[in-house]
Scaffold this active site. Structure first.
Site, PDB file in Angstrom:
ATOM      1  N   PRO A  72     -39.185 -41.430 -18.270  1.00 24.90           N
ATOM      2  CA  PRO A  72     -37.784 -41.234 -17.857  1.00 24.90           C
ATOM      3  C   PRO A  72     -37.386 -39.764 -17.721  1.00 24.90           C
ATOM      4  CG  PRO A  72     -37.932 -42.938 -19.517  1.00 24.90           C
ATOM      5  CD  PRO A  72     -39.300 -42.312 -19.433  1.00 24.90           C
ATOM      6  N   CYS A  73     -36.597 -39.501 -16.692  1.00 30.94           N
ATOM      7  CA  CYS A  73     -36.233 -38.113 -16.376  1.00 30.94           C
ATOM      8  C   CYS A  73     -34.773 -37.784 -16.698  1.00 30.94           C
ATOM      9  CB  CYS A  73     -36.486 -37.832 -14.896  1.00 30.94           C
ATOM     10  SG  CYS A  73     -35.382 -38.753 -13.791  1.00 30.94           S
TER      11      CYS A  73
END
Length: 168
Positions: A72-73
């Site tokens: 996840p960013c």
């Protein structure tokens, strides 16, 4: 080669890996809508699967030569709150994956890691978070190479950082 598709989304890594002749042995995705799409797009019969990477036990993971993951960013992206690894919990899931690798005996560790994230991974927190990624991978025995791809030529326009690691 056999690969594992972690944080699989709707299967971007898988599509490329299968087109290159590799075989998926399992996938992990927490988002129910992404999972539903993934399962509609790909033939997943007989593959290992999990919903949440934080609940995966090493004993249940299939052996794979390659692990693909785009962790996840939200804590790294310029569109997010820029928390990075220090106070961000979503992007720190990178370390959940590396902790799984640490638990594997050497003969079961993936030979190659393909890791994807946003371009800002290289500079968040003055570059210290990317340094942490490199140190973590180096300590696991991987040589790290990375590049930033102009994804406008490949996918909807968002620059992405790709990390390719191979055991020494």
């Amino acid at each position: 080669m056999k690969f594992l598709d972690l944080f699989s989304g709707i299967g971007g890594f898988r599509l490329g890996m299968e087109q290159a002749g590799h075989t998926c042995v399992g996938y992990c995705e927490i988002d129910k809508f992404s999972r539903k799409s993934y399962e509609a797009i790909f033939d997943i019969k007989g593959e290992w699967t999990a919903h949440d990477i934080t609940t995966v036990r090493i004993t249940e993971l299939p052996t794979a030569d390659i692990w693909c993951f785009g962790f996840p960013c939200q804590d790294i992206s310029l569109a997010g709150k820029l928390r990075g690894f220090t106070t961000g919990h979503r992007s720190s899931l990178f370390f959940t994956v590396t902790n799984l690798i640490k638990q594997l005996p050497d003969n079961r560790r993936p030979t190659i890691l393909f890791i994807e994230n946003v371009k800002n991974l290289l500079s968040i927190n003055g570059g210290l978070d990317f340094l942490r990624v490199q140190i973590e991978l180096y300590q696991l025995g991987y040589d790290v190479e990375w590049s930033v791809l102009d994804s406008a030529a490949l996918v909807p326009p968002t620059p992405r950082a790709f990390i390719h690691c191979r055991t020494s």
